[in-house]
Design a protein around this motif. Structure first.
Motif, short mmCIF file in Angstrom:
data_model
loop_
_atom_site.label_atom_id
_atom_site.label_comp_id
_atom_site.label_asym_id
_atom_site.label_seq_id
_atom_site.Cartn_x
_atom_site.Cartn_y
_atom_site.Cartn_z
N ALA A 140 1.88 -42.26 -24.85
CA ALA A 140 0.46 -42.11 -25.16
C ALA A 140 0.19 -42.46 -26.63
O ALA A 140 -0.80 -43.13 -26.95
CB ALA A 140 0.00 -40.68 -24.88
N TYR A 141 1.08 -42.05 -27.52
CA TYR A 141 0.94 -42.38 -28.94
C TYR A 141 0.98 -43.89 -29.14
O TYR A 141 0.13 -44.46 -29.84
CB TYR A 141 2.04 -41.70 -29.76
N LEU A 181 -1.94 -46.34 -30.51
CA LEU A 181 -1.71 -47.21 -31.66
C LEU A 181 -2.07 -48.66 -31.32
O LEU A 181 -2.71 -49.36 -32.11
CB LEU A 181 -0.25 -47.11 -32.11
N ALA A 182 -1.71 -49.11 -30.12
CA ALA A 182 -2.04 -50.47 -29.69
C ALA A 182 -3.56 -50.64 -29.61
O ALA A 182 -4.10 -51.67 -30.05
CB ALA A 182 -1.39 -50.78 -28.35
N HIS A 183 -4.25 -49.62 -29.10
CA HIS A 183 -5.72 -49.70 -29.01
C HIS A 183 -6.35 -49.69 -30.40
O HIS A 183 -7.33 -50.40 -30.64
CB HIS A 183 -6.28 -48.56 -28.15
N LEU A 184 -5.81 -48.89 -31.30
CA LEU A 184 -6.32 -48.88 -32.67
C LEU A 184 -6.14 -50.25 -33.33
O LEU A 184 -7.04 -50.74 -34.01
CB LEU A 184 -5.62 -47.80 -33.50
N ARG A 185 -4.96 -50.84 -33.12
CA ARG A 185 -4.72 -52.18 -33.68
C ARG A 185 -5.72 -53.19 -33.11
O ARG A 185 -6.25 -54.03 -33.83
CB ARG A 185 -3.30 -52.63 -33.37
N GLN A 186 -5.96 -53.09 -31.81
CA GLN A 186 -6.91 -53.99 -31.16
C GLN A 186 -8.32 -53.79 -31.72
O GLN A 186 -9.02 -54.75 -32.02
CB GLN A 186 -6.90 -53.76 -29.65
N MET A 187 -8.72 -52.53 -31.90
CA MET A 187 -10.05 -52.24 -32.44
C MET A 187 -10.18 -52.76 -33.87
O MET A 187 -11.21 -53.34 -34.23
CB MET A 187 -10.32 -50.73 -32.40
N VAL A 188 -9.15 -52.57 -34.68
CA VAL A 188 -9.19 -53.07 -36.06
C VAL A 188 -9.29 -54.59 -36.06
O VAL A 188 -10.03 -55.17 -36.84
CB VAL A 188 -7.96 -52.57 -36.86
N GLY A 189 -8.56 -55.24 -35.15
CA GLY A 189 -8.64 -56.70 -35.04
C GLY A 189 -10.05 -57.14 -34.64
O GLY A 189 -10.58 -58.12 -35.20
#
Length: 186
Positions: free
Chosen positions: A117-118, A122-130
């Motif tokens: 889940a972590y 993290l992958a979703h946060l990276r995608q959102m930042v991108g």
């Protein structure tokens, strides 16, 4: 009556032996119970501290630990499993702290639902930042286009104003010339 004396003596010896045996069994029961309960109570305190959010409490490797935590029995195995769980959770906490510092480059190597889940978070946060970075680039491009269009309109308006001024000056000159021609023909 002489037979009763040895029989009474045997009864007294048997009764004394039974009482001594009962006392010894009770003592051994309490002693073994204490040997088992004390480590379990200690481990329970560590679990309670972890449940309350203190993951550094108790069974951390490298700290002063009670001997039962390293014993080879079931309690030692339970303490070892708790220590492994504790290190895994501390690893995830450390990785989460890097996110709060703005660093999205550290995923966790641990296994299990929490680590998965972590890493997904993290992958979703990276995608959102991108996506935010792309949106900011698009906004920057749109602002540059609007600025260029505004500059072009300002230049066009300045040119039109100059042309109107020139037409006005020409009309004024024409009006003066026409007035002079009218005066001279009279």
């Amino acid at each position: 009556p002489a037979i009763h004396v040895p029989l009474q003596e045997v009864r007294r010896v048997v009764l004394t032996t039974e009482l001594v045996t009962l006392a010894l069994v009770l003592f051994l029961t309490f002693a073994v119970s204490a040997l088992i309960a004390r480590p379990l109570r200690g481990l329970a305190r560590h679990f309670e501290a972890a449940a309350a959010g203190d993951l550094s409490a108790g069974a951390a490797i490298g700290t002063a630990r009670p001997a039962w935590m390293d014993s080879g029995d079931e309690i030692g195995a339970l303490a070892k499993a708790f220590g492994l769980m504790q290190r895994s959770l501390l690893s995830i906490v450390a990785a989460a702290k890097t996110i709060t510092a703005g660093d999205l480059s550290h995923s966790v190597e641990e296994r299990g639902d929490l680590a998965d889940a972590y890493n997904q978070m993290l992958a979703h946060l990276r995608q959102m930042v991108g996506q935010m970075r792309d949106a900011a680039g698009q906004i920057d491009s749109a602002v540059a286009q609007m600025s260029a269009a505004s500059s072009e309109q300002t230049s066009s308006a300045t040119h039109q104003s100059a042309s109107i001024s020139q037409v006005t000056a020409t009309m004024s000159e024409l009006a003066r010339t026409s007035a002079q021609v009218t005066e001279s023909s009279e």
